[in-house]
Design a protein around this motif. Sequence first.
Motif, PDB file in Angstrom:
ATOM      1  N   MET A   1       0.842  -1.170   0.000  1.00 33.37           N
ATOM      2  CA  MET A   1       0.000   0.000   0.000  1.00 33.37           C
ATOM      3  C   MET A   1       0.893   1.241   0.000  1.00 33.37           C
ATOM      4  SD  MET A   1      -2.640   1.458   2.896  1.00 33.37           S
ATOM      5  CE  MET A   1      -3.697   0.062   2.831  1.00 33.37           C
ATOM      6  N   LYS A   2       0.542   2.220  -0.824  1.00 28.71           N
ATOM      7  CA  LYS A   2       1.287   3.475  -0.901  1.00 28.71           C
ATOM      8  C   LYS A   2       0.438   4.613  -0.335  1.00 28.71           C
ATOM      9  CE  LYS A   2       4.151   2.356  -4.871  1.00 28.71           C
ATOM     10  NZ  LYS A   2       4.466   2.749  -6.255  1.00 28.71           N
ATOM     11  N   ILE A   3       1.090   5.423   0.488  1.00 30.22           N
ATOM     12  CA  ILE A   3       0.441   6.535   1.158  1.00 30.22           C
ATOM     13  C   ILE A   3       1.089   7.827   0.669  1.00 30.22           C
ATOM     14  CG2 ILE A   3      -0.078   7.580   3.400  1.00 30.22           C
ATOM     15  CD1 ILE A   3       0.660   4.744   4.580  1.00 30.22           C
ATOM     16  N   ALA A   4       0.286   8.760   0.175  1.00 27.25           N
ATOM     17  CA  ALA A   4       0.803  10.053  -0.283  1.00 27.25           C
ATOM     18  C   ALA A   4       0.410  11.155   0.694  1.00 27.25           C
ATOM     19  CB  ALA A   4       0.251  10.377  -1.670  1.00 27.25           C
ATOM     20  N   LEU A   5       1.321  12.101   0.867  1.00 32.04           N
ATOM     21  CA  LEU A   5       1.077  13.262   1.723  1.00 32.04           C
ATOM     22  C   LEU A   5       1.635  14.500   1.043  1.00 32.04           C
ATOM     23  CD1 LEU A   5       2.351  10.835   3.822  1.00 32.04           C
ATOM     24  CD2 LEU A   5       1.456  12.492   5.391  1.00 32.04           C
ATOM     25  N   PRO A   6       0.857  15.557   0.915  1.00 30.26           N
ATOM     26  CA  PRO A   6       1.421  16.824   0.468  1.00 30.26           C
ATOM     27  C   PRO A   6       2.200  17.415   1.636  1.00 30.26           C
ATOM     28  CG  PRO A   6      -0.903  17.098   0.934  1.00 30.26           C
ATOM     29  CD  PRO A   6      -0.583  15.641   1.120  1.00 30.26           C
ATOM     30  N   GLU A   7       3.408  17.893   1.388  1.00 25.88           N
ATOM     31  CA  GLU A   7       4.291  18.325   2.475  1.00 25.88           C
ATOM     32  C   GLU A   7       4.752  19.758   2.271  1.00 25.88           C
ATOM     33  OE1 GLU A   7       8.270  19.129   4.087  1.00 25.88           O
ATOM     34  OE2 GLU A   7       7.825  18.760   1.984  1.00 25.88           O
ATOM     35  N   HIS A   8       4.863  20.482   3.396  1.00 30.22           N
ATOM     36  CA  HIS A   8       5.430  21.833   3.401  1.00 30.22           C
ATOM     37  C   HIS A   8       6.181  22.019   4.707  1.00 30.22           C
ATOM     38  CE1 HIS A   8       5.897  26.062   2.555  1.00 30.22           C
ATOM     39  NE2 HIS A   8       5.449  26.335   3.761  1.00 30.22           N
ATOM     40  N   LEU A  55       1.361   7.138  -9.726  1.00 27.88           N
ATOM     41  CA  LEU A  55       2.268   6.727  -8.649  1.00 27.88           C
ATOM     42  C   LEU A  55       1.725   5.523  -7.880  1.00 27.88           C
ATOM     43  CD1 LEU A  55       3.171  10.271  -7.275  1.00 27.88           C
ATOM     44  CD2 LEU A  55       4.743   8.681  -8.414  1.00 27.88           C
ATOM     45  N   ASP A  56       0.574   5.003  -8.289  1.00 29.65           N
ATOM     46  CA  ASP A  56      -0.082   3.860  -7.638  1.00 29.65           C
ATOM     47  C   ASP A  56      -0.392   4.129  -6.167  1.00 29.65           C
ATOM     48  OD1 ASP A  56      -0.152   2.207  -9.926  1.00 29.65           O
ATOM     49  OD2 ASP A  56       1.937   1.641  -9.583  1.00 29.65           O
ATOM     50  N   VAL A  57      -0.834   5.345  -5.866  1.00 34.63           N
ATOM     51  CA  VAL A  57      -1.175   5.727  -4.504  1.00 34.63           C
ATOM     52  C   VAL A  57      -2.519   5.097  -4.120  1.00 34.63           C
ATOM     53  CG1 VAL A  57      -1.873   7.693  -3.066  1.00 34.63           C
ATOM     54  CG2 VAL A  57       0.168   7.837  -4.504  1.00 34.63           C
ATOM     55  N   ASP A  58      -2.556   4.510  -2.928  1.00 32.91           N
ATOM     56  CA  ASP A  58      -3.784   3.908  -2.402  1.00 32.91           C
ATOM     57  C   ASP A  58      -4.503   4.833  -1.435  1.00 32.91           C
ATOM     58  OD1 ASP A  58      -3.403   1.144  -3.523  1.00 32.91           O
ATOM     59  OD2 ASP A  58      -1.569   1.313  -2.337  1.00 32.91           O
ATOM     60  N   VAL A  59      -3.735   5.649  -0.696  1.00 37.00           N
ATOM     61  CA  VAL A  59      -4.290   6.518   0.340  1.00 37.00           C
ATOM     62  C   VAL A  59      -3.657   7.893   0.219  1.00 37.00           C
ATOM     63  CG1 VAL A  59      -4.524   6.883   2.838  1.00 37.00           C
ATOM     64  CG2 VAL A  59      -4.535   4.556   1.918  1.00 37.00           C
ATOM     65  N   LEU A  60      -4.497   8.929   0.327  1.00 40.56           N
ATOM     66  CA  LEU A  60      -4.006  10.303   0.383  1.00 40.56           C
ATOM     67  C   LEU A  60      -4.372  10.873   1.741  1.00 40.56           C
ATOM     68  CD1 LEU A  60      -2.812  12.898  -0.840  1.00 40.56           C
ATOM     69  CD2 LEU A  60      -5.117  13.424  -1.680  1.00 40.56           C
ATOM     70  N   LEU A  61      -3.363  11.304   2.478  1.00 39.01           N
ATOM     71  CA  LEU A  61      -3.554  12.005   3.743  1.00 39.01           C
ATOM     72  C   LEU A  61      -3.242  13.460   3.466  1.00 39.01           C
ATOM     73  CD1 LEU A  61      -1.536   9.589   6.086  1.00 39.01           C
ATOM     74  CD2 LEU A  61      -3.971   9.487   5.512  1.00 39.01           C
ATOM     75  N   CYS A  62      -4.186  14.361   3.751  1.00 38.08           N
ATOM     76  CA  CYS A  62      -3.937  15.755   3.392  1.00 38.08           C
ATOM     77  C   CYS A  62      -4.652  16.714   4.325  1.00 38.08           C
ATOM     78  CB  CYS A  62      -4.342  16.020   1.947  1.00 38.08           C
ATOM     79  SG  CYS A  62      -6.099  15.922   1.600  1.00 38.08           S
ATOM     80  N   GLY A  63      -4.357  17.994   4.130  1.00 34.25           N
ATOM     81  CA  GLY A  63      -5.034  19.060   4.851  1.00 34.25           C
ATOM     82  C   GLY A  63      -6.329  19.380   4.123  1.00 34.25           C
ATOM     83  N   GLY A  64      -6.544  20.656   3.844  1.00 34.93           N
ATOM     84  CA  GLY A  64      -7.738  21.066   3.119  1.00 34.93           C
ATOM     85  C   GLY A  64      -7.698  20.588   1.676  1.00 34.93           C
ATOM     86  N   ILE A  65      -8.890  20.432   1.110  1.00 31.96           N
ATOM     87  CA  ILE A  65      -9.009  19.962  -0.272  1.00 31.96           C
ATOM     88  C   ILE A  65     -10.333  20.460  -0.830  1.00 31.96           C
ATOM     89  CG2 ILE A  65     -10.003  17.751   0.434  1.00 31.96           C
ATOM     90  CD1 ILE A  65      -8.428  16.469  -1.923  1.00 31.96           C
ATOM     91  N   SER A  66     -10.343  20.867  -2.093  1.00 27.51           N
ATOM     92  CA  SER A  66     -11.590  21.335  -2.696  1.00 27.51           C
ATOM     93  C   SER A  66     -12.527  20.156  -2.941  1.00 27.51           C
ATOM     94  CB  SER A  66     -11.302  22.053  -4.014  1.00 27.51           C
ATOM     95  OG  SER A  66     -10.820  21.131  -4.978  1.00 27.51           O
TER      96      SER A  66
END
Length: 127
Positions: A1-8, A55-66
């Motif tokens: 499983m691949k987890i993506a996170l937008p990072e700053h 990128l074959d991402v299964d899960v996106l963990l993020c802050g705000g999103i439209s």
Amino acid sequence: MKIALPEHQGRIAPVFDTCLRILVFAQDQEDQGPIAQEDWSMVDRRDRVTRLEELDVDVLLCGGISCSVEDQICLRGIRLVAWLAGDVPKILKAFRDGTIMDAEFAMPGTFLCRRRRQMRRMKRPVE
């Protein structure tokens, strides 16, 4: 499983739609860094979901999103956990431990709204 996170600056970026960098982690590699990281400063908002698929991402963990981007992510079968705030390592650990929905990881002022939105998404019929 691949987890993506937008990072700053080591934290979850406050808005997925305009984030400048994305990190991808493997679920089973807890003590290792990202398996992929990309500069998204030039990736258009409309192309971000397609790139997550590539990128074959299964899960996106993020802050705000439209809402429109959220809908596209859900339609493509990517699990979304939004309205998060905190340091990337802590967010990843909370997801892996099953405590990601705890109030300490919610963006300020969004805990109840996030809960309601997550519950509505879970009740939607699968198409």
